[in-house]
Design a protein around this motif. Structure first.
Motif, PDB file in Angstrom:
ATOM      1  N   PHE A 115       2.327   1.740  -3.454  1.00 42.59           N
ATOM      2  CA  PHE A 115       1.286   2.205  -4.377  1.00 42.59           C
ATOM      3  C   PHE A 115       1.006   3.699  -4.197  1.00 42.59           C
ATOM      4  N   PHE A 116       0.778   4.117  -2.972  1.00 44.53           N
ATOM      5  CA  PHE A 116       0.431   5.513  -2.729  1.00 44.53           C
ATOM      6  C   PHE A 116       1.595   6.467  -2.984  1.00 44.53           C
ATOM      7  N   THR A 117       2.830   6.048  -2.688  1.00 47.72           N
ATOM      8  CA  THR A 117       3.964   6.928  -2.995  1.00 47.72           C
ATOM      9  C   THR A 117       4.140   7.073  -4.502  1.00 47.72           C
ATOM     10  N   ALA A 144       0.833  -1.209   0.000  1.00 47.02           N
ATOM     11  CA  ALA A 144       0.000   0.000   0.000  1.00 47.02           C
ATOM     12  C   ALA A 144       0.866   1.257   0.000  1.00 47.02           C
ATOM     13  N   ILE A 160       1.705   7.009  -6.757  1.00 48.52           N
ATOM     14  CA  ILE A 160       0.631   7.895  -7.227  1.00 48.52           C
ATOM     15  C   ILE A 160       0.904   9.342  -6.815  1.00 48.52           C
ATOM     16  N   LYS A 161       1.119   9.570  -5.532  1.00 49.11           N
ATOM     17  CA  LYS A 161       1.264  10.938  -5.018  1.00 49.11           C
ATOM     18  C   LYS A 161       2.573  11.592  -5.427  1.00 49.11           C
ATOM     19  N   THR A 216       7.308  12.668  -2.456  1.00 49.96           N
ATOM     20  CA  THR A 216       7.942  11.396  -2.150  1.00 49.96           C
ATOM     21  C   THR A 216       9.462  11.519  -2.209  1.00 49.96           C
TER      22      THR A 216
END
Length: 151
Positions: free
Chosen positions: A33-35, A30, A37-38, A69
């Motif tokens: 994934f989020f790093t 997770a 995207i952001k 990130t």
């Protein structure tokens, strides 16, 4: 009122021990994934994802920043006639595929000091994604780099 120690003990009794390793792995997936995207890697991967092998001129364990990130000592940065190569350590590759960014897609390039460190700031592609890479790493790739300033 429950103290933090009591909450931990309560949670430890609710979550079976065998479930902790899969939850840990799920948490890492997770975060990756989020790093992606952001930070902007996901957006760059839509345009510049590559299956080409790493170029001959590269530096492992480099540090960089994309969006919010921070990639601390986990980037491979390379260069060739084709463009700038960026890749992550293998454990993060599901959401951070290798990138090969053509030199013509680097819209702006400038040297800055960020958090007491010299970095090269690159503005990439039509979305103008901001990528910051250690200046020492970029200096090692100098022979392939487009001139500073651009646009």
């Amino acid at each position: 009122m429950l103290e933090s120690r009591d909450v931990f003990l309560l949670a430890a009794g609710v979550v079976p021990g065998w479930l902790i390793p899969p939850l840990f792995v799920l948490g890492l997936v997770a975060i990756s994934f989020f790093t992606s995207i952001k930070g902007g890697w996901f957006g760059l991967a839509k345009r510049y994802r590559t299956s080409e092998p790493r170029p001959d001129l590269f530096m492992k364990m480099s540090t960089g920043r994309m969006g919010w990130t921070h990639y601390n000592r986990c980037l491979t940065v390379g260069a060739s006639e084709a463009g700038l190569y960026l890749a992550m350590m293998p454990s993060f590759t599901p959401f951070h595929p290798p990138l090969l960014i053509p030199w013509s897609e680097i819209k702006e390039r400038r040297r800055e000091t960020s958090q007491f460190q010299r970095v090269e700031t690159l503005i990439i592609g039509p979305d103008r994604t901001v990528v910051r890479i250690e200046a020492l790493v970029i200096d090692g790739l100098r022979r392939y780099l487009p001139p500073q300033g651009l646009d």
